[in-house]
Design a protein around this motif. Structure first.
Motif, short mmCIF file in Angstrom:
data_model
loop_
_atom_site.label_atom_id
_atom_site.label_comp_id
_atom_site.label_asym_id
_atom_site.label_seq_id
_atom_site.Cartn_x
_atom_site.Cartn_y
_atom_site.Cartn_z
N TYR A 44 -56.37 7.32 -1.29
CA TYR A 44 -57.19 8.31 -2.10
C TYR A 44 -55.97 8.68 -3.11
CZ TYR A 44 -58.60 12.66 -4.42
OH TYR A 44 -58.81 13.54 -5.34
N VAL A 45 -54.83 9.31 -2.72
CA VAL A 45 -53.72 9.43 -3.63
C VAL A 45 -53.13 8.27 -4.50
CG1 VAL A 45 -51.26 10.63 -3.65
CG2 VAL A 45 -53.05 11.55 -2.06
N TRP A 46 -52.94 7.07 -3.57
CA TRP A 46 -52.42 5.96 -4.13
C TRP A 46 -53.49 5.32 -5.12
CZ3 TRP A 46 -54.59 0.97 -4.03
CH2 TRP A 46 -53.85 -0.07 -4.48
N ASN A 49 -55.49 7.49 -7.04
CA ASN A 49 -55.47 8.19 -8.12
C ASN A 49 -54.33 8.01 -9.16
OD1 ASN A 49 -57.69 10.04 -8.24
ND2 ASN A 49 -57.07 10.89 -6.30
N LEU A 50 -53.14 7.59 -8.43
CA LEU A 50 -52.03 7.48 -9.14
C LEU A 50 -52.13 6.40 -9.98
CD1 LEU A 50 -48.98 8.35 -6.61
CD2 LEU A 50 -49.83 9.66 -8.25
#
Length: 297
Positions: free
Chosen positions: A282-284, A286-287
């Motif tokens: 999820y973080v990847w 978003n980035l």
């Protein structure tokens, strides 16, 4: 100015301290206990535990090795993973079909659908589980209809892994559709009209315009749905089979029925690792989306 900053810091420190005390410290203690550290805060529970593996010097991964050498646990673990993946995938497909229909249609039927899909949100999970079991189980409503139509046998989904998938889709559908539909509504009508003006059909607009521009809500929904499915308890407990079990139910049995808290907490750590991997995706994502949006600007 300094008083304002101090006040803001204190406001932020209160929930942070709450999370550290009531979530962070117990999590650290549980991880340590699963690694064989039975002293300190874990002393009381370790005094009553059975089949406990103690690390006399440092830590030990003995409980994890013990679980992986247990056929029933491996079955529970892989069943949990594939049930979660299948339920999230089907939930996304159904939710996208509803959300896209609500985005491209302004008919009276679409307005009715926009109200009906929210109904499961207001039904408690326990009641929904019992209703689904009654409907899909052998001798239930669907079986009775099939019998009156001349069918000799109707497959029963009650107390099966497919039954858990049906229950997870039912309970998670409103949130998924709500988030996807909100993302689709934020896409300007001018973009859709431009695609239609050049001759694109509606299915092309959905596949080439709406879905790619709605990628962030899709990632968020997939992440939250997957994490929720991995740790689900009510639906798997009421609709699932006795074996294999979802890990949420298995952990409860190990902790309460078998009096093996160390094994239960090791299972919780494994679920946490899988959920953390999903959170990393999820973080990847978003980035990546932020970089693309920054580059396009």
């Amino acid at each position: 100015m300094r008083k304002g900053r101090l006040f803001g810091f204190l406001l932020a420190a209160i929930p942070f301290a709450f999370i550290v005390i009531f979530v962070g410290l117990p999590t650290v203690e549980a991880i340590a206990y699963s690694l064989g550290v039975t002293g300190g805060p874990n002393q009381t529970v370790s005094d009553m535990a059975q089949n406990q593996i103690v690390a006399h010097h440092g830590i030990t991964f003995g409980v994890y090795a013990q679980l992986w050498h247990t056929a029933s646990f491996r079955s529970d673990f892989f069943s949990t993973v594939w049930v979660s993946l299948v339920s999230v995938l089907l939930q996304l497909l159904i939710s996208y079909a509803i959300a896209l229909y609500l985005r491209i249609s302004d008919s009276r039927f679409a307005r009715i659908v926009s109200t009906l899909y929210l109904i499961p949100m207001f039904i408690p999970g326990v009641i929904a589980a019992y209703a689904l079991v009654t409907f899909w189980n052998q001798g239930g409503y669907a079986d009775a209809i099939a019998h009156h139509l001349g069918a000799a046998h109707f497959p029963s989904f009650g107390y099966t892994l497919p039954g858990i998938i049906i229950g997870q889709i039912w309970t998670g559908l409103p949130f998924t559709v709500l988030l996807l539909a909100s993302g689709l509504r934020s896409i300007p009508d001018s973009v859709v009209e431009a695609a239609r003006d050049v001759g694109a059909r509606w299915w092309t607009v959905c596949a080439r315009v709406l879905i790619p521009m709605n990628l962030l809500p899709t990632v968020i929904v997939s992440t939250f749905a997957m994490i929720g499915a991995l740790g689900a308890y009510t639906i798997p407990y009421l609709m699932g089979p006795t074996t294999p079990q979802m890990l949420g139910v298995a952990m409860t049995n190990y902790y309460g029925s078998y009096n093996e808290p160390e094994q239960a907490e090791a299972m919780a750590v494994m679920v946490f690792v899988v959920a953390a991997f999903v959170g990393f995706l999820y973080v990847w994502a978003n980035l990546r989306l932020d970089r693309k949006s920054g580059a396009s600007q």
